[in-house]
Design a protein around this motif. Sequence first.
Motif, mmCIF file in Angstrom:
data_model
loop_
_atom_site.group_PDB
_atom_site.id
_atom_site.type_symbol
_atom_site.label_atom_id
_atom_site.label_comp_id
_atom_site.label_asym_id
_atom_site.label_seq_id
_atom_site.Cartn_x
_atom_site.Cartn_y
_atom_site.Cartn_z
ATOM 1 N N SER A 19 0.832 -1.211 0.000
ATOM 2 C CA SER A 19 0.000 0.000 0.000
ATOM 3 C C SER A 19 0.863 1.256 0.000
ATOM 4 C CB SER A 19 -0.964 -0.001 1.189
ATOM 5 O OG SER A 19 -0.256 0.004 2.412
ATOM 6 N N VAL A 20 2.011 1.208 0.687
ATOM 7 C CA VAL A 20 2.920 2.352 0.680
ATOM 8 C C VAL A 20 3.547 2.503 -0.702
ATOM 9 C CG1 VAL A 20 5.053 3.294 1.644
ATOM 10 C CG2 VAL A 20 3.349 2.272 3.155
ATOM 11 N N LYS A 21 3.893 1.385 -1.318
ATOM 12 C CA LYS A 21 4.445 1.447 -2.682
ATOM 13 C C LYS A 21 3.428 2.062 -3.640
ATOM 14 C CE LYS A 21 7.869 -2.217 -2.769
ATOM 15 N NZ LYS A 21 8.295 -3.459 -3.409
ATOM 16 N N GLU A 22 2.164 1.681 -3.481
ATOM 17 C CA GLU A 22 1.118 2.228 -4.343
ATOM 18 C C GLU A 22 0.984 3.738 -4.149
ATOM 19 O OE1 GLU A 22 -3.693 1.928 -4.897
ATOM 20 O OE2 GLU A 22 -2.630 0.165 -4.155
ATOM 21 N N LEU A 23 1.015 4.192 -2.888
ATOM 22 C CA LEU A 23 0.950 5.630 -2.614
ATOM 23 C C LEU A 23 2.148 6.347 -3.229
ATOM 24 C CD1 LEU A 23 -0.253 5.676 1.100
ATOM 25 C CD2 LEU A 23 -1.499 6.541 -0.883
ATOM 26 N N ALA A 24 3.333 5.744 -3.096
ATOM 27 C CA ALA A 24 4.550 6.353 -3.651
ATOM 28 C C ALA A 24 4.446 6.472 -5.171
ATOM 29 C CB ALA A 24 5.774 5.544 -3.253
ATOM 30 N N GLU A 25 3.881 5.468 -5.815
ATOM 31 C CA GLU A 25 3.709 5.522 -7.269
ATOM 32 C C GLU A 25 2.735 6.637 -7.661
ATOM 33 O OE1 GLU A 25 2.570 1.533 -8.328
ATOM 34 O OE2 GLU A 25 4.580 0.761 -7.943
ATOM 35 N N GLN A 26 1.682 6.812 -6.868
ATOM 36 C CA GLN A 26 0.720 7.877 -7.149
ATOM 37 C C GLN A 26 1.376 9.247 -6.968
ATOM 38 O OE1 GLN A 26 -2.639 7.181 -4.598
ATOM 39 N NE2 GLN A 26 -3.183 5.269 -5.617
ATOM 40 N N ILE A 27 2.187 9.374 -5.932
ATOM 41 C CA ILE A 27 2.879 10.639 -5.676
ATOM 42 C C ILE A 27 3.869 10.933 -6.794
ATOM 43 C CG2 ILE A 27 4.538 11.769 -4.128
ATOM 44 C CD1 ILE A 27 3.052 10.214 -1.841
ATOM 45 N N ALA A 28 4.533 9.897 -7.288
ATOM 46 C CA ALA A 28 5.506 10.080 -8.366
ATOM 47 C C ALA A 28 4.847 10.596 -9.643
ATOM 48 C CB ALA A 28 6.232 8.771 -8.643
ATOM 49 N N GLN A 29 3.542 10.426 -9.769
ATOM 50 C CA GLN A 29 2.817 10.920 -10.939
ATOM 51 C C GLN A 29 2.259 12.325 -10.723
ATOM 52 O OE1 GLN A 29 -0.104 7.896 -11.783
ATOM 53 N NE2 GLN A 29 1.444 6.350 -12.191
ATOM 54 N N ASP A 30 2.418 12.852 -9.508
ATOM 55 C CA ASP A 30 1.917 14.184 -9.180
ATOM 56 C C ASP A 30 2.775 15.234 -9.893
ATOM 57 O OD1 ASP A 30 1.839 16.761 -7.795
ATOM 58 O OD2 ASP A 30 0.626 15.747 -6.290
ATOM 59 N N ASN A 34 6.826 16.177 -9.363
ATOM 60 C CA ASN A 34 7.793 16.088 -10.463
ATOM 61 C C ASN A 34 8.478 17.421 -10.713
ATOM 62 O OD1 ASN A 34 7.583 13.328 -11.111
ATOM 63 N ND2 ASN A 34 5.623 13.709 -12.088
ATOM 64 N N GLN A 35 7.761 18.520 -10.512
ATOM 65 C CA GLN A 35 8.358 19.841 -10.695
ATOM 66 C C GLN A 35 9.472 20.060 -9.672
ATOM 67 O OE1 GLN A 35 5.598 23.073 -10.205
ATOM 68 N NE2 GLN A 35 7.070 24.619 -10.899
ATOM 69 N N ILE A 36 9.206 19.709 -8.406
ATOM 70 C CA ILE A 36 10.235 19.848 -7.369
ATOM 71 C C ILE A 36 11.427 18.955 -7.679
ATOM 72 C CG2 ILE A 36 10.784 19.240 -4.972
ATOM 73 C CD1 ILE A 36 8.184 20.351 -4.120
ATOM 74 N N ALA A 37 11.144 17.720 -8.039
ATOM 75 C CA ALA A 37 12.230 16.778 -8.335
ATOM 76 C C ALA A 37 13.105 17.302 -9.473
ATOM 77 C CB ALA A 37 11.655 15.411 -8.681
ATOM 78 N N GLU A 38 12.475 17.857 -10.501
ATOM 79 C CA GLU A 38 13.230 18.391 -11.636
ATOM 80 C C GLU A 38 14.054 19.615 -11.237
ATOM 81 O OE1 GLU A 38 14.833 18.245 -15.293
ATOM 82 O OE2 GLU A 38 13.475 16.765 -14.443
ATOM 83 N N GLN A 39 13.465 20.494 -10.415
ATOM 84 C CA GLN A 39 14.209 21.669 -9.936
ATOM 85 C C GLN A 39 15.445 21.246 -9.150
ATOM 86 O OE1 GLN A 39 11.405 23.840 -7.577
ATOM 87 N NE2 GLN A 39 10.398 24.789 -9.316
ATOM 88 N N LEU A 40 15.262 20.298 -8.245
ATOM 89 C CA LEU A 40 16.385 19.846 -7.427
ATOM 90 C C LEU A 40 17.442 19.154 -8.278
ATOM 91 C CD1 LEU A 40 14.536 18.561 -4.247
ATOM 92 C CD2 LEU A 40 15.930 20.621 -4.486
ATOM 93 N N VAL A 65 6.616 23.160 -3.057
ATOM 94 C CA VAL A 65 6.454 22.343 -1.859
ATOM 95 C C VAL A 65 5.034 22.486 -1.323
ATOM 96 C CG1 VAL A 65 7.156 22.070 0.551
ATOM 97 C CG2 VAL A 65 8.886 22.300 -1.218
ATOM 98 N N GLN A 66 4.501 23.694 -1.324
ATOM 99 C CA GLN A 66 3.128 23.897 -0.862
ATOM 100 C C GLN A 66 2.144 23.098 -1.713
ATOM 101 O OE1 GLN A 66 2.884 28.235 -0.855
ATOM 102 N NE2 GLN A 66 2.574 28.131 1.359
ATOM 103 N N GLN A 67 2.360 23.076 -3.011
ATOM 104 C CA GLN A 67 1.478 22.316 -3.896
ATOM 105 C C GLN A 67 1.573 20.821 -3.597
ATOM 106 O OE1 GLN A 67 2.605 23.458 -7.843
ATOM 107 N NE2 GLN A 67 1.574 25.431 -7.731
ATOM 108 N N VAL A 68 2.785 20.333 -3.393
ATOM 109 C CA VAL A 68 2.976 18.914 -3.087
ATOM 110 C C VAL A 68 2.304 18.555 -1.768
ATOM 111 C CG1 VAL A 68 4.702 17.164 -2.478
ATOM 112 C CG2 VAL A 68 5.066 18.631 -4.453
ATOM 113 N N MET A 69 2.420 19.432 -0.779
ATOM 114 C CA MET A 69 1.859 19.158 0.541
ATOM 115 C C MET A 69 0.327 19.116 0.506
ATOM 116 S SD MET A 69 4.446 18.567 2.343
ATOM 117 C CE MET A 69 3.867 18.563 4.008
ATOM 118 N N GLN A 70 -0.270 19.636 -0.535
ATOM 119 C CA GLN A 70 -1.723 19.580 -0.665
ATOM 120 C C GLN A 70 -2.193 18.238 -1.240
ATOM 121 O OE1 GLN A 70 -2.826 23.051 -2.911
ATOM 122 N NE2 GLN A 70 -2.208 24.440 -1.288
#
Length: 111
Positions: A19-30, A34-40, A65-70
């Motif tokens: 279930s955590v892997k599934e959540l992580a996959e969903q987050i990776a599609q956010d 992806n914008q934060i990851a690309e900036q970093l 970060v604010q967008q991701v936290m939402q």
Amino acid sequence: MPTNPFNFSVVAGLLNDPSVKELAEQIAQDPSFNQIAEQLKKSFEGARAGDGIPQVDPQQYFSSVQQVMQNPQLMTMAERLGSALMQDPSMSQILESLNNPAQQDQLQERM
């Protein structure tokens, strides 16, 4: 008997939870994530190329970060990870010490 502060078996077990892997996959599609990851990635690539310290636009990073936290999936995963870590005696000691102002001062002095 002192606990091993580098025993991350609880974290490894939690990260292998389907279930955590599934959540992580969903987050990776956010898109925000992806914008934060690309900036970093770009800022650290620039630092490796000889620019020295990574250059990050603080306003843009904060906004991302604010967008991701939402993202509710991210918050669910963070809550599950946090509560699992606090249930592990060795990890809870580390996390509690990091939240202790006196210990934070000692750590800052050492650095």
